[in-house]
Design a protein around this motif. Structure first.
Motif, short mmCIF file in Angstrom:
data_model
loop_
_atom_site.label_atom_id
_atom_site.label_comp_id
_atom_site.label_asym_id
_atom_site.label_seq_id
_atom_site.Cartn_x
_atom_site.Cartn_y
_atom_site.Cartn_z
N VAL B 152 0.83 -1.21 0.00
CA VAL B 152 0.00 0.00 0.00
C VAL B 152 0.86 1.26 0.00
O VAL B 152 0.39 2.35 0.30
N LYS B 153 2.15 1.09 -0.31
CA LYS B 153 3.09 2.20 -0.50
C LYS B 153 3.32 2.99 0.78
O LYS B 153 3.53 4.20 0.75
N LEU B 154 3.25 2.31 1.91
CA LEU B 154 3.69 2.95 3.15
C LEU B 154 5.14 2.50 3.35
O LEU B 154 5.42 1.53 4.04
N GLN B 172 -2.82 8.10 4.85
CA GLN B 172 -1.99 7.00 5.33
C GLN B 172 -2.81 6.01 6.14
O GLN B 172 -2.66 4.80 6.02
N GLN B 174 -5.96 5.40 5.74
CA GLN B 174 -6.80 4.60 4.86
C GLN B 174 -5.97 3.51 4.20
O GLN B 174 -6.44 2.41 3.96
N ARG B 175 -4.68 3.80 3.95
CA ARG B 175 -3.83 2.77 3.38
C ARG B 175 -3.52 1.67 4.40
O ARG B 175 -3.37 0.51 4.04
N ILE B 178 -6.41 -0.54 4.19
CA ILE B 178 -6.31 -1.42 3.02
C ILE B 178 -5.33 -2.55 3.31
O ILE B 178 -5.60 -3.71 3.02
N GLU B 205 -3.67 8.94 -4.41
CA GLU B 205 -2.74 7.90 -3.99
C GLU B 205 -3.47 6.66 -3.51
O GLU B 205 -3.08 5.54 -3.82
N VAL B 206 -4.54 6.88 -2.72
CA VAL B 206 -5.29 5.74 -2.20
C VAL B 206 -5.96 4.98 -3.35
O VAL B 206 -5.96 3.75 -3.40
N VAL B 209 -3.41 2.97 -5.29
CA VAL B 209 -3.03 1.76 -4.56
C VAL B 209 -4.06 0.65 -4.82
O VAL B 209 -3.71 -0.50 -5.10
#
Lengths: 321, 336
Positions: B152-154, B172, B174-175, B178, B205-206, B209
């Motif tokens: 999720v690109k964190l 972030q 919300q990711r 996910i 971004e979300v 993802v």
């Protein structure tokens, strides 16, 4: 053309203990008679604080540091609170965010709007009531609903009633803060078409605050894009939408899909809006900007004209001087 | 161009799903023998969802889209109907049998500030489902969590894993939500307005993802939104709901370019366009969505419909296929 509202170098900071949150930091704009200015920005960018500063309804810790506000040419910063109270709602009125849910549930809508009239004008109750009926008609509510309580109104009708209340004393300018945010898309379109009609019919000036650039495109004549308490781009709506210059404006326009356009990958803006107690140095957008270079980190860009009626605060368009 | 939609067998078959909520009655009313009233939030919806597709579910607030999403994965108990997932009727399962399927059917909620326990670190939030389902041994948990955060690109995950939700921005969080769904390797995720609470600049971004995950893991999504522009952007097909019913279902571009149901037409016309020289948002219909407690007879949309005729008031239109893959429930297109 005459300016109904002119704001010059306005700074309003919130005091938070030992620090200041620079919510409105050197903002200047003007609104012409019968025109609508859109203030676009994300939550926390300071757009509502601009409105509450103009209305002088700041919380205790909100301090106007400097700047001038002219209403119809009159410098209202020179007025005392008591003097300003006399022109608030008469010259400038506001529909605050979520005001549709701020009606007192135990009074009828008609009574509540009447109160706004009686506070400012020496008229009889009957005269005030007939003005309320007029206002209901103006915003498209059946005047027979004048004795209804708020719970008997739908969301869209309450929003219309809130607009009617702002129009009660024929102000020169009304400030609408996210007037359609809580509404469904069809009701939103109804409210937008009401606002377009009012603008035409009453030749009233408006400031429309929203995060949604498509709503601004729908009714505004000019737009100021706000980022972290500053205007980053400002000017004629056609020019800015056709040719957005500031990377933040470009990002906002690219960040949500257009139903009429072909599917394409959305490009977000990296990171999150900054904390205004401690904003980034130089250009406040530089930590999120894809084009940032060294100068952006140290020097704050000033608003510069890139074409007539279109100013941008960005070093990309400033070849140095 | 007609896109072939029936690529394969559906992953999920929703059949005649209904969810009625009882309206609270007064005590005196119940003594007087008044009839129990029901809010028909979801009223007889049948829909097939195909593997690896994103099905957009659009409609105004009160149309029942969230209730449908939650009923579908049995977060709330259905009133009637069945939900066939890989040949099994999820609505008939009980206890541990149901639990085995839960991890395959996940949800992302609307509000990332509400949906994450503020007392847990990001590691614990994401790992909870893994441990409950005993999917990995304890020493492998960190690795699995880090993998999900990367998806999720964190990144880098080490920077997030020990933090608490309040240290993260809305996007972030919300990711994280996910990642929490993703770590269980679900087949199907209900995404309930996943970006409506987020600032415009971080929505993309979300959304990106989610699109990446669909490609990478072949996850099927039910994407619930009130925003048709967003539905078009995200979805392969879109279903439009009105008062508990699906009124139109089609390939998403076709639905936006050539909407058939008068309600869909009105929804699309009402959307403001981010271009000042475009036509202004118009309102083609009157009023607001009525109460689902006592919905209008016949076609539920008839009191607001500019084209309504006598038949609409008495007979409920069925969802019919009027061109390949394009379904609409409207008497205008039903020549029988």
């Amino acid at each position: 053309m005459s300016e109904v509202l002119k704001v010059e170098g306005l700074k309003m900071y919130y005091r938070m203990g030992q620090t200041y949150v620079k919510a409105v930091d050197d903002i200047s704009f003007e609104v012409q008679k019968g025109k609508c200015l859109g203030l676009a920005g994300e939550s926390g960018s300071g757009k509502t604080s601009i409105a509450t500063t103009i209305m002088r309804i700041l919380p205790k810790n909100g301090q106007i540091i400097s700047g001038n506000i002219y209403l119809d040419g009159q410098d209202v910063m020179k007025l005392s609170d008591e003097e300003f109270r006399k022109i608030r709602w008469v010259k400038v009125a506001m529909v605050p965010q979520a005001s549709m849910n701020a009606f007192d549930p135990v009074f009828t809508i008609g009574d509540q709007i009447m109160e706004a009239i009686l506070t400012h004008k020496s008229v009889t109750k009957d005269e005030a009531m007939s003005r309320v009926k007029e206002l209901f008609q103006l915003v498209g509510i059946d005047p027979s609903r004048i004795n209804n309580y708020p719970h008997e109104f739908s969301g869209g009708m309450k929003q219309r009633a809130a607009i009617a209340m702002a129009l009660a004393n024929n102000p020169d300018i009304i400030i609408l803060d996210e007037p359609t945010t809580a509404l469904d898309v069809i009701v939103q379109a109804q409210v937008l078409s009401l606002l377009r009609n009012l603008k035409q019919k009453l030749n009233i000036s408006m400031i429309l605050i929203t995060h949604d650039l498509s709503i601004i495109a729908d009714i505004c004549d000019s737009v100021a894009v706000i980022y972290a308490g500053k205007i980053v781009e400002y000017g004629d709506i056609y020019k800015i939408y056709k040719n957005p210059r500031h990377p933040y404006t470009q990002g906002l326009l690219g960040a949500f899909p257009n139903i009429k356009a072909k599917k394409q990958k959305l490009i977000g803006i990296q990171g999150a809006p900054p904390n205004l107690a401690n904003p980034p140095s130089g250009c406040r957008f530089h930590p999120r900007c894809p084009y940032a270079f060294d100068r952006c980190k140290v020097e704050e860009p000033k608003l510069k004209e890139v074409e007539p009626g279109h100013v941008v605060a960005c070093h990309l368009y400033d070849k140095g001087d | 161009m007609i896109k072939v939609i029936k690529m394969s067998e559906p992953l999920i078959k929703a059949v005649n799903i209904k969810k009625y909520f009882p309206v609270r009655m007064s005590f005196t009313g119940s003594l007087k023998g008044e009839k129990q009233k029901w809010v028909k939030a979801v009223d007889d919806i049948s829909i097939d969802i195909y593997p690896k597709e994103i099905l957009g579910l659009a409609g105004e607030s009160g149309s029942g889209k969230t209730t449908f999403g939650r009923t579908l994965i049995r977060l709330i108990e259905p009133t009637a109907g069945s939900m066939i997932y890989k040949g099994v009727d999820i609505f008939k399962l009980k206890g541990s049998e149901l639990k085995n399927y839960r991890r395959k059917l996940q949800i992302i909620f609307q509000d990332p500030y509400d949906a994450i326990n503020p007392r847990l670190t990001i590691r614990d939030v994401v790992a909870e489902g893994l441990l409950v389902n005993k999917l990995v041994s304890k020493d492998k948990v960190d690795e699995a969590v880090a993998g999900a955060l990367e998806d999720v690109k964190l990144t880098p995950p080490e920077e997030f894993i020990n933090r608490y939700p309040h240290e993260l921005s809305g996007g972030q969080r919300q990711r994280v939500a996910i990642a929490r769904a993703l770590v269980l390797r679900p087949d199907f995720i209900v995404a309930d307005e996943p970006v409506s609470m987020l600032d415009v600049s971080i929505r993309a971004e979300v959304l990106n993802v989610m699109l990446d995950l669909k490609e990478k893991y072949g996850i099927t999504f039910l994407f619930i939104t009130h925003d048709l522009a967003l539905a078009k952007h995200m979805s392969d097909r879109i279903a439009v709901m009105y008062l508990g019913k699906v009124v139109e279902l089609s390939d998403s571009e076709k639905l936006i370019d050539n909407p058939l149901h008068p309600y869909t037409q009105a929804l699309i016309a009402a959307i403001p366009i981010p271009d000042p020289s475009a036509h202004k948002a118009e309102v083609k219909i009157k009023g607001e969505i009525p109460s689902p407690v006592n919905p209008p007879s016949g076609c539920r949309f008839h009191p607001r419909c500019p084209y309504a005729f006598d038949r609409c008031k008495v007979e409920e239109p069925k969802l019919k296929e009027v061109e390949p893959g394009h379904f609409v429930a409207c008497h205008l297109y039903d020549k029988s």
